[in-house]
Design a protein around this motif. Structure first.
Motif, PDB file in Angstrom:
ATOM      1  N   ALA A  35       0.855  -1.188   0.000  1.00 49.03           N
ATOM      2  CA  ALA A  35       0.000   0.000   0.000  1.00 49.03           C
ATOM      3  C   ALA A  35       0.891   1.238   0.000  1.00 49.03           C
ATOM      4  O   ALA A  35       1.904   1.271   0.689  1.00 49.03           O
ATOM      5  CB  ALA A  35      -0.915   0.020   1.215  1.00 49.03           C
ATOM      6  N   GLY A  36       0.495   2.225  -0.778  1.00 48.77           N
ATOM      7  CA  GLY A  36       1.299   3.440  -0.818  1.00 48.77           C
ATOM      8  C   GLY A  36       0.710   4.461  -1.760  1.00 48.77           C
ATOM      9  O   GLY A  36      -0.386   4.291  -2.310  1.00 48.77           O
ATOM     10  N   LYS A  37       1.486   5.524  -1.963  1.00 51.16           N
ATOM     11  CA  LYS A  37       1.040   6.586  -2.866  1.00 51.16           C
ATOM     12  C   LYS A  37       2.247   7.345  -3.395  1.00 51.16           C
ATOM     13  O   LYS A  37       3.309   7.381  -2.768  1.00 51.16           O
ATOM     14  CB  LYS A  37       0.083   7.549  -2.177  1.00 51.16           C
ATOM     15  N   VAL A  38       2.067   7.918  -4.559  1.00 53.30           N
ATOM     16  CA  VAL A  38       3.032   8.843  -5.141  1.00 53.30           C
ATOM     17  C   VAL A  38       2.237  10.011  -5.714  1.00 53.30           C
ATOM     18  O   VAL A  38       1.155   9.818  -6.280  1.00 53.30           O
ATOM     19  CB  VAL A  38       3.933   8.168  -6.208  1.00 53.30           C
ATOM     20  N   ILE A  39       2.751  11.218  -5.519  1.00 51.95           N
ATOM     21  CA  ILE A  39       2.058  12.425  -5.974  1.00 51.95           C
ATOM     22  C   ILE A  39       2.999  13.229  -6.855  1.00 51.95           C
ATOM     23  O   ILE A  39       4.164  13.446  -6.506  1.00 51.95           O
ATOM     24  CB  ILE A  39       1.585  13.276  -4.775  1.00 51.95           C
ATOM     25  N   VAL A  58      -1.307   8.852  -7.384  1.00 49.53           N
ATOM     26  CA  VAL A  58      -1.426   7.417  -7.648  1.00 49.53           C
ATOM     27  C   VAL A  58      -1.421   6.710  -6.296  1.00 49.53           C
ATOM     28  O   VAL A  58      -0.464   6.855  -5.522  1.00 49.53           O
ATOM     29  CB  VAL A  58      -0.262   6.904  -8.518  1.00 49.53           C
ATOM     30  N   TYR A  59      -2.490   5.981  -6.006  1.00 44.97           N
ATOM     31  CA  TYR A  59      -2.620   5.223  -4.760  1.00 44.97           C
ATOM     32  C   TYR A  59      -2.732   3.751  -5.099  1.00 44.97           C
ATOM     33  O   TYR A  59      -3.348   3.388  -6.094  1.00 44.97           O
ATOM     34  CB  TYR A  59      -3.883   5.634  -3.986  1.00 44.97           C
ATOM     35  N   ILE A 122      -9.867  13.694 -13.619  1.00 48.00           N
ATOM     36  CA  ILE A 122      -9.822  12.405 -14.300  1.00 48.00           C
ATOM     37  C   ILE A 122      -9.464  11.380 -13.231  1.00 48.00           C
ATOM     38  O   ILE A 122      -8.505  11.562 -12.487  1.00 48.00           O
ATOM     39  CB  ILE A 122      -8.770  12.375 -15.422  1.00 48.00           C
ATOM     40  N   HIS A 123     -10.245  10.319 -13.156  1.00 50.30           N
ATOM     41  CA  HIS A 123     -10.020   9.285 -12.147  1.00 50.30           C
ATOM     42  C   HIS A 123      -9.996   7.936 -12.851  1.00 50.30           C
ATOM     43  O   HIS A 123     -10.818   7.680 -13.732  1.00 50.30           O
ATOM     44  CB  HIS A 123     -11.132   9.315 -11.095  1.00 50.30           C
ATOM     45  N   CYS A 124      -9.058   7.089 -12.481  1.00 55.59           N
ATOM     46  CA  CYS A 124      -8.943   5.772 -13.091  1.00 55.59           C
ATOM     47  C   CYS A 124      -8.723   4.728 -12.005  1.00 55.59           C
ATOM     48  O   CYS A 124      -7.941   4.953 -11.076  1.00 55.59           O
ATOM     49  CB  CYS A 124      -7.785   5.753 -14.088  1.00 55.59           C
ATOM     50  N   ILE A 125      -9.417   3.597 -12.134  1.00 57.47           N
ATOM     51  CA  ILE A 125      -9.267   2.482 -11.197  1.00 57.47           C
ATOM     52  C   ILE A 125      -8.795   1.273 -11.997  1.00 57.47           C
ATOM     53  O   ILE A 125      -9.417   0.904 -12.999  1.00 57.47           O
ATOM     54  CB  ILE A 125     -10.582   2.184 -10.467  1.00 57.47           C
ATOM     55  N   VAL A 126      -7.678   0.680 -11.550  1.00 54.76           N
ATOM     56  CA  VAL A 126      -7.061  -0.441 -12.252  1.00 54.76           C
ATOM     57  C   VAL A 126      -6.833  -1.575 -11.256  1.00 54.76           C
ATOM     58  O   VAL A 126      -6.240  -1.360 -10.195  1.00 54.76           O
ATOM     59  CB  VAL A 126      -5.702  -0.035 -12.859  1.00 54.76           C
ATOM     60  N   LEU A 127      -7.262  -2.774 -11.616  1.00 54.64           N
ATOM     61  CA  LEU A 127      -6.979  -3.955 -10.807  1.00 54.64           C
ATOM     62  C   LEU A 127      -5.876  -4.750 -11.490  1.00 54.64           C
ATOM     63  O   LEU A 127      -5.995  -5.094 -12.665  1.00 54.64           O
ATOM     64  CB  LEU A 127      -8.230  -4.832 -10.663  1.00 54.64           C
ATOM     65  N   VAL A 134      -4.970  -2.975  -6.241  1.00 56.73           N
ATOM     66  CA  VAL A 134      -5.830  -2.064  -6.985  1.00 56.73           C
ATOM     67  C   VAL A 134      -5.155  -0.689  -6.946  1.00 56.73           C
ATOM     68  O   VAL A 134      -4.644  -0.261  -5.918  1.00 56.73           O
ATOM     69  CB  VAL A 134      -7.272  -2.021  -6.419  1.00 56.73           C
ATOM     70  N   PHE A 135      -5.118  -0.049  -8.102  1.00 64.30           N
ATOM     71  CA  PHE A 135      -4.520   1.276  -8.248  1.00 64.30           C
ATOM     72  C   PHE A 135      -5.620   2.273  -8.538  1.00 64.30           C
ATOM     73  O   PHE A 135      -6.516   2.002  -9.337  1.00 64.30           O
ATOM     74  CB  PHE A 135      -3.524   1.292  -9.412  1.00 64.30           C
ATOM     75  N   GLU A 136      -5.547   3.416  -7.882  1.00 67.51           N
ATOM     76  CA  GLU A 136      -6.438   4.525  -8.180  1.00 67.51           C
ATOM     77  C   GLU A 136      -5.569   5.706  -8.551  1.00 67.51           C
ATOM     78  O   GLU A 136      -4.693   6.107  -7.782  1.00 67.51           O
ATOM     79  CB  GLU A 136      -7.332   4.867  -6.986  1.00 67.51           C
TER      80      GLU A 136
END
Length: 165
Positions: A35-39, A58-59, A122-127, A134-136
């Motif tokens: 789990a993490g994030k980059v901005i 990106v989460y 713009i929002h994107c959800i990727v599994l 899962v990436f958001e």
């Protein structure tokens, strides 16, 4: 016009983004491979009150595949962003590198220190089936500069590598 990009790679997080526009800088990286994030923020600022012209967040998080449902996750993101008055204007699904990408687009009007701002989202959800993550990806762009950033953000989202790092 030719675009130039830089590559964000984080092997310890098992995440790579192959096309980050040179107009963006990394401002935050947290977490681990589970789990993490980059901005990323644009170098240009609308003004000191609103901040950067565009932000890409990106989460990622590990999920239990047996209870995950892509449609429910998209609905949860609708509900969360509707709570802060982002109006969803369009939703679509694309396939990228054998991953289902659920996109939605929206707008938000807000007043900050007696100034009126309109932003587009713009929002994107990727599994990712291979890593059970899962990436958001969420991008916020000031409305009058949206045409300049829209394709750049979409290319950035499409260049996400979640298991090939």
């Amino acid at each position: 016009m030719e675009h130039s990009y830089w590559i964000f790679r984080s092997p310890e997080h098992n995440v790579s983004i192959e096309k980050v526009p040179i107009y963006f800088q990394q401002v935050d990286l947290q977490g681990d491979s589970k789990a993490g994030k980059v901005i990323f923020e644009s170098y240009n600022q609308m003004e000191e009150i609103f901040g950067p012209d565009a932000i890409i967040e990106v989460y990622w998080e590990t999920i239990d595949r047996s209870i995950f449902h892509q449609g429910n996750r998209v609905q949860q993101s609708f509900d969360m962003y509707n709570a802060i008055e982002v109006n969803i204007t369009k939703k679509e699904t694309r396939w990228n590198r054998s991953h289902e990408n659920s996109y939605w687009y929206g707008t938000r009007k807000q007043i900050i220190q007696k100034r009126f701002y309109t932003s587009k989202h713009i929002h994107c959800i990727v599994l990712c089936d291979l890593t059970d993550r899962v990436f958001e990806i969420h991008a916020k762009i000031i409305a009058n500069l949206y045409p300049n950033y829209e394709n750049l953000v979409q290319e950035t989202i499409a260049s996400l590598l979640c298991h090939e790092v």
